[in-house]
Design a protein around this motif. Structure first.
Motif, PDB file in Angstrom:
ATOM      1  N   LEU A 122       1.013  -1.195  -0.070  1.00 30.48           N
ATOM      2  CA  LEU A 122      -0.140  -0.041  -0.018  1.00 30.48           C
ATOM      3  C   LEU A 122       0.901   1.187  -0.091  1.00 30.48           C
ATOM      4  O   LEU A 122       1.922   1.241   0.537  1.00 30.48           O
ATOM      5  CB  LEU A 122      -0.907  -0.016   1.047  1.00 30.48           C
ATOM      6  N   PRO A 123       0.180   2.436  -0.682  1.00 25.57           N
ATOM      7  CA  PRO A 123       1.198   3.613  -0.633  1.00 25.57           C
ATOM      8  C   PRO A 123       1.517   4.002   0.757  1.00 25.57           C
ATOM      9  O   PRO A 123       0.738   3.832   1.673  1.00 25.57           O
ATOM     10  CB  PRO A 123       0.114   4.397  -1.095  1.00 25.57           C
ATOM     11  N   GLU A 124       2.722   4.734   0.860  1.00 20.63           N
ATOM     12  CA  GLU A 124       2.981   5.347   2.133  1.00 20.63           C
ATOM     13  C   GLU A 124       2.875   6.666   2.194  1.00 20.63           C
ATOM     14  O   GLU A 124       2.803   7.458   1.182  1.00 20.63           O
ATOM     15  CB  GLU A 124       4.659   5.136   2.144  1.00 20.63           C
ATOM     16  N   ASN A 125       2.776   7.148   3.240  1.00 18.18           N
ATOM     17  CA  ASN A 125       2.381   8.599   3.499  1.00 18.18           C
ATOM     18  C   ASN A 125       3.183   9.290   4.750  1.00 18.18           C
ATOM     19  O   ASN A 125       2.478   9.449   5.721  1.00 18.18           O
ATOM     20  CB  ASN A 125       0.954   9.162   3.520  1.00 18.18           C
ATOM     21  N   PRO A 126       4.545   9.347   4.457  1.00 21.05           N
ATOM     22  CA  PRO A 126       5.162   9.687   5.781  1.00 21.05           C
ATOM     23  C   PRO A 126       4.683  11.104   6.461  1.00 21.05           C
ATOM     24  O   PRO A 126       4.854  11.308   7.679  1.00 21.05           O
ATOM     25  CB  PRO A 126       6.846   9.647   5.307  1.00 21.05           C
ATOM     26  N   GLY A 127       4.295  12.070   5.643  1.00 23.87           N
ATOM     27  CA  GLY A 127       3.772  13.399   6.124  1.00 23.87           C
ATOM     28  C   GLY A 127       2.562  12.951   6.866  1.00 23.87           C
ATOM     29  O   GLY A 127       2.517  13.761   8.003  1.00 23.87           O
ATOM     30  N   TYR A 128       1.752  12.215   6.582  1.00 24.10           N
ATOM     31  CA  TYR A 128       0.621  12.105   7.341  1.00 24.10           C
ATOM     32  C   TYR A 128       1.098  11.346   8.620  1.00 24.10           C
ATOM     33  O   TYR A 128       0.436  11.630   9.787  1.00 24.10           O
ATOM     34  CB  TYR A 128      -0.398  11.141   6.559  1.00 24.10           C
ATOM     35  N   GLU A 129       1.987  10.228   8.709  1.00 18.86           N
ATOM     36  CA  GLU A 129       2.367   9.608   9.763  1.00 18.86           C
ATOM     37  C   GLU A 129       2.804  10.798  10.725  1.00 18.86           C
ATOM     38  O   GLU A 129       2.411  10.313  12.123  1.00 18.86           O
ATOM     39  CB  GLU A 129       3.491   8.561   9.410  1.00 18.86           C
ATOM     40  N   GLU A 130       3.413  11.623  10.348  1.00 20.80           N
ATOM     41  CA  GLU A 130       3.887  12.607  11.395  1.00 20.80           C
ATOM     42  C   GLU A 130       2.918  13.585  12.047  1.00 20.80           C
ATOM     43  O   GLU A 130       3.178  14.162  13.190  1.00 20.80           O
ATOM     44  CB  GLU A 130       4.984  13.574  10.674  1.00 20.80           C
ATOM     45  N   LEU A 131       1.762  13.602  11.281  1.00 23.42           N
ATOM     46  CA  LEU A 131       0.791  14.568  11.758  1.00 23.42           C
ATOM     47  C   LEU A 131      -0.489  14.076  12.092  1.00 23.42           C
ATOM     48  O   LEU A 131      -1.469  14.775  12.485  1.00 23.42           O
ATOM     49  CB  LEU A 131       0.433  15.552  10.410  1.00 23.42           C
ATOM     50  N   HIS A 132      -0.612  12.696  11.853  1.00 19.22           N
ATOM     51  CA  HIS A 132      -1.937  12.020  12.526  1.00 19.22           C
ATOM     52  C   HIS A 132      -2.516  12.465  13.726  1.00 19.22           C
ATOM     53  O   HIS A 132      -3.773  12.755  13.960  1.00 19.22           O
ATOM     54  CB  HIS A 132      -1.712  10.520  12.580  1.00 19.22           C
ATOM     55  N   GLU A 133      -1.710  12.405  14.828  1.00 14.75           N
ATOM     56  CA  GLU A 133      -2.171  12.795  16.193  1.00 14.75           C
ATOM     57  C   GLU A 133      -2.668  14.129  16.213  1.00 14.75           C
ATOM     58  O   GLU A 133      -3.611  14.536  17.099  1.00 14.75           O
ATOM     59  CB  GLU A 133      -1.230  12.759  17.348  1.00 14.75           C
ATOM     60  N   ALA A 134      -2.050  15.142  15.481  1.00 17.87           N
ATOM     61  CA  ALA A 134      -2.489  16.602  15.423  1.00 17.87           C
ATOM     62  C   ALA A 134      -3.984  16.732  14.495  1.00 17.87           C
ATOM     63  O   ALA A 134      -4.496  17.702  14.839  1.00 17.87           O
ATOM     64  CB  ALA A 134      -1.476  17.413  14.751  1.00 17.87           C
ATOM     65  N   LEU A 135      -3.867  16.012  13.134  1.00 19.56           N
ATOM     66  CA  LEU A 135      -5.117  16.016  12.547  1.00 19.56           C
ATOM     67  C   LEU A 135      -6.154  15.473  13.113  1.00 19.56           C
ATOM     68  O   LEU A 135      -7.276  15.892  12.931  1.00 19.56           O
ATOM     69  CB  LEU A 135      -4.723  15.245  11.179  1.00 19.56           C
ATOM     70  N   VAL A 136      -6.267  14.309  13.852  1.00 20.73           N
ATOM     71  CA  VAL A 136      -7.313  13.772  14.697  1.00 20.73           C
ATOM     72  C   VAL A 136      -6.940  13.524  16.017  1.00 20.73           C
ATOM     73  O   VAL A 136      -6.474  12.457  16.534  1.00 20.73           O
ATOM     74  CB  VAL A 136      -7.504  12.430  13.890  1.00 20.73           C
ATOM     75  N   PRO A 137      -6.897  14.449  16.967  1.00 15.93           N
ATOM     76  CA  PRO A 137      -6.573  14.543  18.292  1.00 15.93           C
ATOM     77  C   PRO A 137      -7.636  13.593  18.958  1.00 15.93           C
ATOM     78  O   PRO A 137      -8.749  13.658  18.847  1.00 15.93           O
ATOM     79  CB  PRO A 137      -6.461  15.926  18.862  1.00 15.93           C
ATOM     80  N   ARG A 138      -7.079  13.059  20.183  1.00 19.54           N
ATOM     81  CA  ARG A 138      -8.086  12.289  20.959  1.00 19.54           C
ATOM     82  C   ARG A 138      -9.101  13.098  21.853  1.00 19.54           C
ATOM     83  O   ARG A 138     -10.129  12.670  22.541  1.00 19.54           O
ATOM     84  CB  ARG A 138      -7.276  11.492  22.083  1.00 19.54           C
ATOM     85  N   SER A 139      -8.917  14.451  21.728  1.00 21.30           N
ATOM     86  CA  SER A 139      -9.804  15.330  22.615  1.00 21.30           C
ATOM     87  C   SER A 139      -9.915  16.792  21.865  1.00 21.30           C
ATOM     88  O   SER A 139      -8.899  17.004  20.984  1.00 21.30           O
ATOM     89  CB  SER A 139      -9.123  15.681  23.951  1.00 21.30           C
TER      90      SER A 139
END
Length: 366
Positions: free
Chosen positions: A134-151
């Protein structure tokens, strides 16, 4: 029917009304749709389905396909455009041309006011070969928790926004947009998640393509309705076929110089993985010309905020449809992706009618 009257007639309040309007339009036209029942229900317990109607000769060699609700909540303008064509634009079709109308290909997202499917999948990132890496997206990996925070508390959001801003300053807006929205395949609760297998909506659309033998036709034009990018109310025909291919050359010939190409940097969109048109190309090859008809609403940062809230809601809560927080979040995502203003709706139908006409003329002349 004039545009403003049509806008007031065909835009619906929710999925239930949109489906009723579509089925009623088909009944008036004397066409019996085929319904593909989704295994889930809507927020009011309503049946969810993708409804499909065929117009014109069954053996037509050339076909226009109109698809609504690939991104769920974005289904309102697509549904309205489809109903408007059935009741006002249908007329006498060109010789040897048929029209296939696919209403609510993602009925779950339409009903629940989400961009994703019941599996949490962005259907427009799902058209990859899952038998391959599957395609890789290292930029998203870096930003995931900021883009979809738990709170969604103020402190957490402020920290998340600082991280996103730092990425923007380091890499620029285009790279940020590609990291955020280009598609990712590791975080099921994240934004623009392409899935780990074909979604129900993809499988259903593949079944529709097969049952109508679209691979056996000479030429197929696909118009897939979307919202959220570009100037307010403007309908941008986006062609993400390979630049210079026969597929994109036809798009330019049919729809003119307003056609944009993300891979050439001329579009409000950026290059992405797993797009529906890649799936259509695999199924039909050079015989298909696909455009995403993208209607502008509001600035992308606002879109990111409403998506963040919606993902938090479905990731972290039980989603009580009557809860004030749920109602607020759903109202905001609806307002961003399907503004309920007559001027926006009027512009949507103007461009829809124009693109439908251009597609039919292009097919007839080919």
């Amino acid at each position: 029917m004039d545009l403003l009257t049509a806008a007031g007639t065909y835009f619906a309040e929710d999925y239930r009304e949109a489906r009723r309007k579509f089925l009623a339009a088909c009944e008036t036209a004397g066409v019996a749709p085929t319904s593909y029942a989704n295994p889930h229900q809507g927020p009011h317990g309503e049946e969810l389905a993708t409804d499909v109607a065929w117009f014109g000769p069954a053996d037509a060699r050339k076909v226009l396909v109109m698809v609504s609700s690939t991104h769920g909540v974005e289904g309102f303008p697509g549904s309205a455009g489809q109903c408007d064509w059935i009741e006002n634009g249908r007329g006498a079709l060109p010789a040897d041309v048929g029209v296939l109308v696919v209403h609510a290909v993602n009925p779950y997202g339409f009903a629940w006011l989400r961009r994703v499917t019941e599996e949490g999948i962005d259907l427009n990132r799902n058209w990859v070969d899952f038998d391959q890496p599957l395609p890789e997206n290292p930029g998203y990996e870096e930003l995931h928790e900021a883009l979809v925070p738990r709170s969604l508390d103020e402190t957490t959001l402020a920290a998340a926004d600082r991280k996103i801003q730092a990425y923007r300053e380091a890499h620029g807006d285009t790279q940020l947009n590609m990291a955020r929205s280009g598609g990712q395949y590791r975080h099921a609760g994240g934004v623009f998640f392409g899935g780990s297998e074909p979604a129900w909506s993809r499988r259903t659309l593949e079944r529709i393509v097969a049952e109508h033998d679209l691979a056996g036709r000479d030429l197929v034009a696909v118009v897939d309705y979307h919202t959220g990018l570009g100037p307010f109310g403007y309908g941008e025909p986006i062609a993400d076929h390979t630049p210079g291919s026969i597929n994109v050359r036809r798009a330019l010939a049919w729809y003119g110089d307003s056609v944009t190409q993300p891979r050439l940097g001329t579009s409000s969109s950026v290059p992405k993985t797993g797009l529906a048109e890649y799936g259509w190309e695999r199924l039909l090859g050079e015989t298909v010309t696909f455009i995403a008809l993208e209607y502008g609403t509001y600035a992308p940062p606002r879109g990111m905020q409403v998506l963040r809230q919606d993902h938090w809601l479905h990731n972290e809560t039980n989603v009580d449809w009557n809860d004030p927080t749920t109602r607020r979040i759903k109202a905001e995502i609806r307002a961003h992706f399907a503004p309920q203003m007559p001027d926006w709706q009027e512009m949507v139908l103007f461009r829809s009618r124009q693109i439908q006409r251009q597609a039919l003329i292009g097919l007839a002349a080919a």
